[in-house]
Design a protein around this motif. Structure first.
Motif, PDB file in Angstrom:
ATOM      1  N   ARG A 209       0.853  -1.194   0.000  1.00  0.00           N
ATOM      2  CA  ARG A 209       0.000   0.000   0.000  1.00  0.00           C
ATOM      3  C   ARG A 209       0.880   1.231   0.000  1.00  0.00           C
ATOM      4  NH1 ARG A 209      -2.302   3.579   3.749  1.00  0.00           N
ATOM      5  NH2 ARG A 209      -1.541   2.393   5.550  1.00  0.00           N
ATOM      6  N   THR A 210       0.589   2.144  -0.904  1.00  0.00           N
ATOM      7  CA  THR A 210       1.248   3.438  -0.870  1.00  0.00           C
ATOM      8  C   THR A 210       0.298   4.433  -0.208  1.00  0.00           C
ATOM      9  OG1 THR A 210       0.417   4.273  -2.996  1.00  0.00           O
ATOM     10  CG2 THR A 210       2.406   2.913  -3.044  1.00  0.00           C
ATOM     11  N   TYR A 211       0.869   5.475   0.368  1.00  0.00           N
ATOM     12  CA  TYR A 211       0.083   6.518   1.029  1.00  0.00           C
ATOM     13  C   TYR A 211       0.633   7.866   0.597  1.00  0.00           C
ATOM     14  CZ  TYR A 211      -1.594   9.635   4.692  1.00  0.00           C
ATOM     15  OH  TYR A 211      -2.161  10.691   5.368  1.00  0.00           O
ATOM     16  N   TRP A 212      -0.282   8.734   0.129  1.00  0.00           N
ATOM     17  CA  TRP A 212       0.146  10.007  -0.431  1.00  0.00           C
ATOM     18  C   TRP A 212      -0.404  11.160   0.393  1.00  0.00           C
ATOM     19  CZ3 TRP A 212       4.060   9.381  -3.506  1.00  0.00           C
ATOM     20  CH2 TRP A 212       4.218   8.130  -4.098  1.00  0.00           C
ATOM     21  N   ASP A 213       0.496  11.755   1.155  1.00  0.00           N
ATOM     22  CA  ASP A 213       0.177  12.898   2.012  1.00  0.00           C
ATOM     23  C   ASP A 213      -0.254  14.097   1.164  1.00  0.00           C
ATOM     24  OD1 ASP A 213       0.371  14.389   4.614  1.00  0.00           O
ATOM     25  OD2 ASP A 213       1.899  15.472   3.490  1.00  0.00           O
ATOM     26  N   GLY A 214      -1.244  14.832   1.654  1.00  0.00           N
ATOM     27  CA  GLY A 214      -1.677  16.031   0.951  1.00  0.00           C
ATOM     28  C   GLY A 214      -2.566  15.768  -0.245  1.00  0.00           C
ATOM     29  N   CYS A 215      -2.971  14.517  -0.436  1.00  0.00           N
ATOM     30  CA  CYS A 215      -3.817  14.160  -1.580  1.00  0.00           C
ATOM     31  C   CYS A 215      -5.213  13.788  -1.116  1.00  0.00           C
ATOM     32  CB  CYS A 215      -3.203  12.996  -2.355  1.00  0.00           C
ATOM     33  SG  CYS A 215      -1.670  13.407  -3.207  1.00  0.00           S
ATOM     34  N   THR A 216      -6.165  13.973  -2.027  1.00  0.00           N
ATOM     35  CA  THR A 216      -7.582  13.718  -1.771  1.00  0.00           C
ATOM     36  C   THR A 216      -8.084  12.654  -2.735  1.00  0.00           C
ATOM     37  OG1 THR A 216      -7.878  16.003  -1.048  1.00  0.00           O
ATOM     38  CG2 THR A 216      -9.860  14.837  -1.712  1.00  0.00           C
ATOM     39  N   HIS A 217      -9.137  11.963  -2.330  1.00  0.00           N
ATOM     40  CA  HIS A 217      -9.777  10.959  -3.187  1.00  0.00           C
ATOM     41  C   HIS A 217      -9.907  11.490  -4.620  1.00  0.00           C
ATOM     42  CE1 HIS A 217     -12.544   7.623  -4.133  1.00  0.00           C
ATOM     43  NE2 HIS A 217     -13.142   8.516  -4.896  1.00  0.00           N
ATOM     44  N   GLY A 218      -9.463  10.676  -5.571  1.00  0.00           N
ATOM     45  CA  GLY A 218      -9.477  11.069  -6.972  1.00  0.00           C
ATOM     46  C   GLY A 218      -8.139  11.556  -7.498  1.00  0.00           C
ATOM     47  N   PHE A 219      -7.146  11.665  -6.599  1.00  0.00           N
ATOM     48  CA  PHE A 219      -5.860  12.289  -6.979  1.00  0.00           C
ATOM     49  C   PHE A 219      -5.168  11.583  -8.132  1.00  0.00           C
ATOM     50  CE2 PHE A 219      -4.434   8.910  -4.220  1.00  0.00           C
ATOM     51  CZ  PHE A 219      -3.163   8.574  -4.672  1.00  0.00           C
ATOM     52  N   ALA A 220      -5.300  10.254  -8.228  1.00  0.00           N
ATOM     53  CA  ALA A 220      -4.551   9.501  -9.235  1.00  0.00           C
ATOM     54  C   ALA A 220      -5.135   9.635 -10.636  1.00  0.00           C
ATOM     55  CB  ALA A 220      -4.481   8.024  -8.843  1.00  0.00           C
ATOM     56  N   VAL A 221      -6.342  10.207 -10.731  1.00  0.00           N
ATOM     57  CA  VAL A 221      -6.981  10.426 -12.035  1.00  0.00           C
ATOM     58  C   VAL A 221      -7.222  11.906 -12.289  1.00  0.00           C
ATOM     59  CG1 VAL A 221      -8.981   9.924 -13.497  1.00  0.00           C
ATOM     60  CG2 VAL A 221      -8.173   8.201 -11.880  1.00  0.00           C
ATOM     61  N   ARG A 222      -7.767  12.602 -11.291  1.00  0.00           N
ATOM     62  CA  ARG A 222      -8.255  13.967 -11.502  1.00  0.00           C
ATOM     63  C   ARG A 222      -7.533  14.978 -10.619  1.00  0.00           C
ATOM     64  NH1 ARG A 222     -12.383  10.672 -10.362  1.00  0.00           N
ATOM     65  NH2 ARG A 222     -12.803  11.778  -8.410  1.00  0.00           N
ATOM     66  N   GLY A 223      -6.344  14.633 -10.165  1.00  0.00           N
ATOM     67  CA  GLY A 223      -5.607  15.510  -9.276  1.00  0.00           C
ATOM     68  C   GLY A 223      -5.174  16.797  -9.943  1.00  0.00           C
ATOM     69  N   ASP A 224      -5.044  17.849  -9.136  1.00  0.00           N
ATOM     70  CA  ASP A 224      -4.600  19.158  -9.607  1.00  0.00           C
ATOM     71  C   ASP A 224      -3.080  19.148  -9.707  1.00  0.00           C
ATOM     72  OD1 ASP A 224      -3.968  21.776 -10.097  1.00  0.00           O
ATOM     73  OD2 ASP A 224      -5.070  22.599  -8.392  1.00  0.00           O
TER      74      ASP A 224
END
Length: 251
Positions: A209-224
């Motif tokens: 499992r990876t964990y990405w600080d500062g990211c929100t659900h959807g980050f891997a597709v629709r991230g800013d």
């Protein structure tokens, strides 16, 4: 289960898709094919978020996996009825009505048809990649033994802990979960439960499992991508996914 607010939020990514729309098993799919030599018996199956093939971001992800040497296919899970792109960031969209039309009974036949067609043409290794809405289809294929490797990013609509326990008990496909800091669909408690049930060697085929600080659900597709933490998360989750596929590509 419904979609969370973040399931319909995000940023449209710019870029010109390079793949093609093709029918696979009678299902419309977006297909990315590597330009060089690649293993014809291996396919990455991108199981998209609720925006499906209508959102450029999903096509660009397919192209990116193809650039990494995998023929990559994203089926239309919604029979031409994804959440429309103009509903991105629109709180007025009728999510409940849309979800009522897109239960597992709606997408299961198409997923089965695509997999059967790929197997018939000689594909022996399928790595699934479920984003948000696409996590349950990825789970479904793993539990029935139709896929060899599973990746999910910010998964939604999983029953915790039941689906994690079912994966542990029934699946033989190594599992990677790309998770993040703010995710109402797969919150920190669910992430910890996944580690508890599958981690420390409890799931013999392999679990990460990876964990990405500062990211929100959807980050891997629709991230800013203008946000450095989100950019790092999206790119990091993609790199971890490719690495995971290559680690287990000889199963």
């Amino acid at each position: 289960m419904s979609l969370c607010d973040d399931c319909v939020k995000g940023v449209r990514h710019e870029g010109e898709p390079e793949g093609k729309i093709e029918k696979v098993g009678g299902v419309e799919c977006y297909v990315g094919t590597p330009t060089g030599e690649y293993a014809k018996t291996k396919v990455v199956l991108v199981l998209t978020d609720a925006f499906g093939l209508a959102l450029n971001n999903n096509k660009l992800l397919v192209d990116d996996f193809a650039r990494n040497g995998f023929r990559t296919i994203a089926p239309d899970l919604f029979q031409g009825d994804p959440i429309p792109e103009n509903a991105l960031n629109s709180p007025g969209f009728d999510r409940e009505g849309w979800m009522a039309r897109h239960t597992p009974a709606s997408w299961t036949p198409d997923v089965d048809a695509v997999v059967s067609a790929l197997q018939a043409e000689g594909v022996t290794w399928i790595g699934t990649n479920g984003y948000c809405f696409g996590a349950p289809p990825a789970w479904y294929l793993a539990l029935k033994g139709a896929s060899q490797v599973t990746v999910v990013s910010h998964p939604s609509r999983l029953q915790i802990p039941a689906d994690l326990e079912a994966y542990r008990d029934k699946s033989k496909a190594p599992l990677l979960i790309n998770s993040c800091e703010v995710d109402p669909a797969f919150p920190l408690e669910a992430q910890e439960k996944a580690d508890e049930i599958l981690g420390d060697g409890k799931f013999a085929p392999g679990y990460e499992r990876t964990y990405w600080d500062g990211c929100t659900h959807g980050f891997a597709v629709r991230g800013d991508m203008s946000n450095p933490k989100v950019k790092a998360g999206k790119e990091g989750a993609f790199a971890a996914t490719v690495k995971f596929y290559k680690k287990y590509q000889n199963l």
